[in-house]
Scaffold this active site. Structure first.
Site, PDB file in Angstrom:
ATOM      1  CB  SER A 133      -0.845  -0.039   1.150  1.00 25.77           C
ATOM      2  OG  SER A 133      -1.572   1.165   1.365  1.00 25.77           O
ATOM      3  CE1 TYR A 168      -4.092  -2.159   4.775  1.00 21.99           C
ATOM      4  CE2 TYR A 168      -3.506   0.223   4.197  1.00 21.99           C
ATOM      5  CZ  TYR A 168      -3.901  -1.167   3.931  1.00 21.99           C
ATOM      6  OH  TYR A 168      -3.849  -1.335   2.361  1.00 21.99           O
TER       7      TYR A 168
END
Length: 258
Positions: free
Chosen positions: A143, A156
């Site tokens: 990501s 995250y």
């Protein structure tokens, strides 16, 4: 499934990006072992084809992952590579994140990448200790949150940063065997992981505009990604067309981070 067609293992194959990656690989002529949790597999029939087989896999369970390796050895099918798509999101400030939440998101996003990559890579080496053509590949879907601080995605982002580094470290170790390992870092993508929090509305303009309050840039290209956008790049990185690309992290987010 035809056991002579080069096989690609895809984790998280029933999710948004994972499903798109699976479909794109099938279109490119690969056979796919689509791995995901048992519940999703039983309810998912979006890729019914003789070149696609589902395999129930919990990427956080070392024994389950080892069974995947045993299954591959039983099949003896040539393995082209692995695409790590399995992932979960956790959206909350770090000050409000519990240790259990931290561990859960790391178990899937980081530990899962380590366990599955280690198992599949070991089998790929057993099959072919050296490959001067560098035709085999491993790709991890990370990501852009792994590259920059995020106000509400600290856990995250940290888990994806770990996934990024372990993948490129694998790449260094696997290079003598002719196996490449690269990372793809998407930005906001139209998947259930993102849209489930929109409560039925189209809130895509929010990440496109960005948020000064959260120190987050917008998206210069003016759109969020579709899963197919990510699948195209992932398939390229896996393929022999990228035979001289390894240990790289490629951001695909419309310019949202630079």
């Amino acid at each position: 499934m035809n056991t002579t067609t080069p096989l690609v293992i895809v984790t998280g194959a029933c999710g948004g990006i994972g499903a798109a990656v699976t479909q794109h690989l099938l279109t490119e002529g690969y056979a796919v072992l689509a791995c995901d949790t048992q519940e999703q597999i039983l309810s998912n029939t979006q890729h019914p084809t003789e070149k696609c087989e589902y395999y129930p896999l919990d990427v956080t369970d070392e024994t389950c992952v080892q069974h995947l390796g045993d299954y591959l050895r039983q099949r003896r099918q040539p393995v082209q590579g692995l695409i790590n798509c399995a992932g979960i999101v956790h959206a909350a400030p770090l000050l409000e994140t519990t240790l259990e939440q931290w561990r859960t998101v790391h178990a899937v996003n980081a530990d899962g990448v380590f366990l599955v990559t280690r198992e599949v890579a070991q089998y790929m080496i057993e099959q072919q200790p050296q490959d001067p053509t560098n035709s085999r590949g491993i790709v991890t879907i990370s990501s852009n949150a792994a590259n920059v601080p995020r106000a509400e995605f600290g856990a995250y982002g940290a888990s994806k940063a770990a996934a990024t580094r372990v993948t490129t470290s694998f790449g260094l170790q696997l290079a003598p065997h002719g196996i490449r390992a690269n990372v793809l870092c998407p930005g906001t993508t139209r998947t259930p992981m993102v849209t489930d929090s929109w409560n039925g509305e189209d809130r895509s303009q929010t990440p496109i505009k960005g948020s000064l309050e959260n120190y987050r840039l917008g998206i210069p290209l003016g759109r969020i990604a579709e899963p197919e956008d990510i699948a195209e790049v992932a398939t390229f990185l896996l393929s022999p067309r990228a035979k001289h690309v390894t240990m790289q992290s490629l951001t695909v987010d419309g310019g949202a981070t630079f």
